[in-house]
Write a protein that holds these residues in place. Structure first.
Motif, mmCIF file in Angstrom:
data_model
loop_
_atom_site.group_PDB
_atom_site.id
_atom_site.type_symbol
_atom_site.label_atom_id
_atom_site.label_comp_id
_atom_site.label_asym_id
_atom_site.label_seq_id
_atom_site.Cartn_x
_atom_site.Cartn_y
_atom_site.Cartn_z
ATOM 1 N N SER A 33 14.510 -42.591 22.327
ATOM 2 C CA SER A 33 15.686 -42.111 21.612
ATOM 3 C C SER A 33 16.532 -41.277 22.561
ATOM 4 C CB SER A 33 15.252 -41.251 20.415
ATOM 5 O OG SER A 33 16.371 -40.718 19.761
ATOM 6 N N LYS A 34 17.852 -41.490 22.529
ATOM 7 C CA LYS A 34 18.782 -40.687 23.337
ATOM 8 C C LYS A 34 19.491 -39.731 22.402
ATOM 9 C CE LYS A 34 19.156 -44.189 26.784
ATOM 10 N NZ LYS A 34 19.757 -44.490 28.015
ATOM 11 N N GLU A 35 19.383 -38.433 22.715
ATOM 12 C CA GLU A 35 19.844 -37.399 21.794
ATOM 13 C C GLU A 35 20.671 -36.352 22.529
ATOM 14 O OE1 GLU A 35 15.703 -37.545 19.226
ATOM 15 O OE2 GLU A 35 15.884 -36.198 20.946
ATOM 16 N N ILE A 36 21.430 -35.588 21.759
ATOM 17 C CA ILE A 36 22.185 -34.464 22.298
ATOM 18 C C ILE A 36 21.459 -33.183 21.889
ATOM 19 C CG2 ILE A 36 24.384 -33.233 22.260
ATOM 20 C CD1 ILE A 36 25.686 -35.916 21.486
ATOM 21 N N TRP A 37 21.272 -32.300 22.854
ATOM 22 C CA TRP A 37 20.596 -31.022 22.622
ATOM 23 C C TRP A 37 21.429 -29.892 23.203
ATOM 24 C CZ3 TRP A 37 15.786 -30.099 20.306
ATOM 25 C CH2 TRP A 37 15.105 -31.253 19.892
ATOM 26 N N LYS A 38 21.249 -28.684 22.666
ATOM 27 C CA LYS A 38 21.898 -27.495 23.198
ATOM 28 C C LYS A 38 20.822 -26.476 23.545
ATOM 29 C CE LYS A 38 25.525 -24.172 22.339
ATOM 30 N NZ LYS A 38 26.645 -23.816 21.453
ATOM 31 N N HIS A 39 20.899 -25.943 24.764
ATOM 32 C CA HIS A 39 19.982 -24.894 25.174
ATOM 33 C C HIS A 39 20.618 -23.566 24.775
ATOM 34 C CE1 HIS A 39 17.519 -22.807 28.573
ATOM 35 N NE2 HIS A 39 17.039 -22.570 27.367
ATOM 36 N N LEU A 40 20.030 -22.891 23.823
ATOM 37 C CA LEU A 40 20.615 -21.685 23.255
ATOM 38 C C LEU A 40 20.628 -20.496 24.215
ATOM 39 C CD1 LEU A 40 19.071 -21.981 19.683
ATOM 40 C CD2 LEU A 40 21.354 -22.670 20.449
ATOM 41 N N THR A 41 19.845 -20.550 25.262
ATOM 42 C CA THR A 41 19.812 -19.460 26.238
ATOM 43 C C THR A 41 21.020 -19.524 27.172
ATOM 44 O OG1 THR A 41 17.416 -19.425 26.130
ATOM 45 C CG2 THR A 41 18.422 -18.353 28.025
ATOM 46 N N CYS A 42 21.295 -20.701 27.747
ATOM 47 C CA CYS A 42 22.429 -20.835 28.666
ATOM 48 C C CYS A 42 23.663 -21.426 27.980
ATOM 49 C CB CYS A 42 22.049 -21.669 29.882
ATOM 50 S SG CYS A 42 21.747 -23.427 29.553
ATOM 51 N N MET A 43 23.502 -21.867 26.709
ATOM 52 C CA MET A 43 24.581 -22.422 25.886
ATOM 53 C C MET A 43 25.141 -23.741 26.423
ATOM 54 S SD MET A 43 24.462 -20.368 23.427
ATOM 55 C CE MET A 43 25.865 -20.700 22.409
ATOM 56 N N GLU A 44 24.387 -24.432 27.258
ATOM 57 C CA GLU A 44 24.822 -25.724 27.785
ATOM 58 C C GLU A 44 24.347 -26.850 26.870
ATOM 59 O OE1 GLU A 44 26.829 -26.360 30.199
ATOM 60 O OE2 GLU A 44 26.884 -24.478 31.307
ATOM 61 N N VAL A 45 25.153 -27.903 26.794
ATOM 62 C CA VAL A 45 24.832 -29.083 25.999
ATOM 63 C C VAL A 45 24.477 -30.209 26.960
ATOM 64 C CG1 VAL A 45 25.739 -30.738 24.327
ATOM 65 C CG2 VAL A 45 26.407 -28.339 24.183
#
Length: 90
Positions: A53-65
């Motif tokens: 599965s190809k998904e979009i995620w956000k890293h809440l520490t650095c705020m990068e998607v």
């Protein structure tokens, strides 16, 4: 606890990440003219594949998607890649 690879920060605990949706599930344009069925499909009809599965995620520490490719059965992450702004080439 599972570790997810942020392309900016490296391996981090899964609790630092937020799932943002399936890659390719594009918001309908012209929202004033979109039918109820189209909005319903956009909001609620997700792929949910068995396997890769190809998904979009956000890293809440650095705020990068970024995009993450993972196996939905084994939970093994095979790649994570920074999202490029539209028009940028790799």
């Amino acid at each position: 606890m599972q570790l997810f690879p942020c392309p900016f920060c490296g391996l981090r605990p899964e609790t630092e990440f937020h799932f943002a949706g399936d890659l390719g599930n594009l918001r309908p344009e012209g929202f004033l003219d979109v039918s109820t069925e189209t909005w319903t499909d956009y909001l609620f009809a997700h792929n949910n594949p068995r396997g890769e599965s190809k998904e979009i995620w956000k890293h809440l520490t650095c705020m990068e998607v970024f995009t993450m490719t993972r196996d939905t059965v084994s939970h093994k992450v095979t790649s994570s890649t920074a999202l490029l702004p539209e028009g940028d080439a790799q």
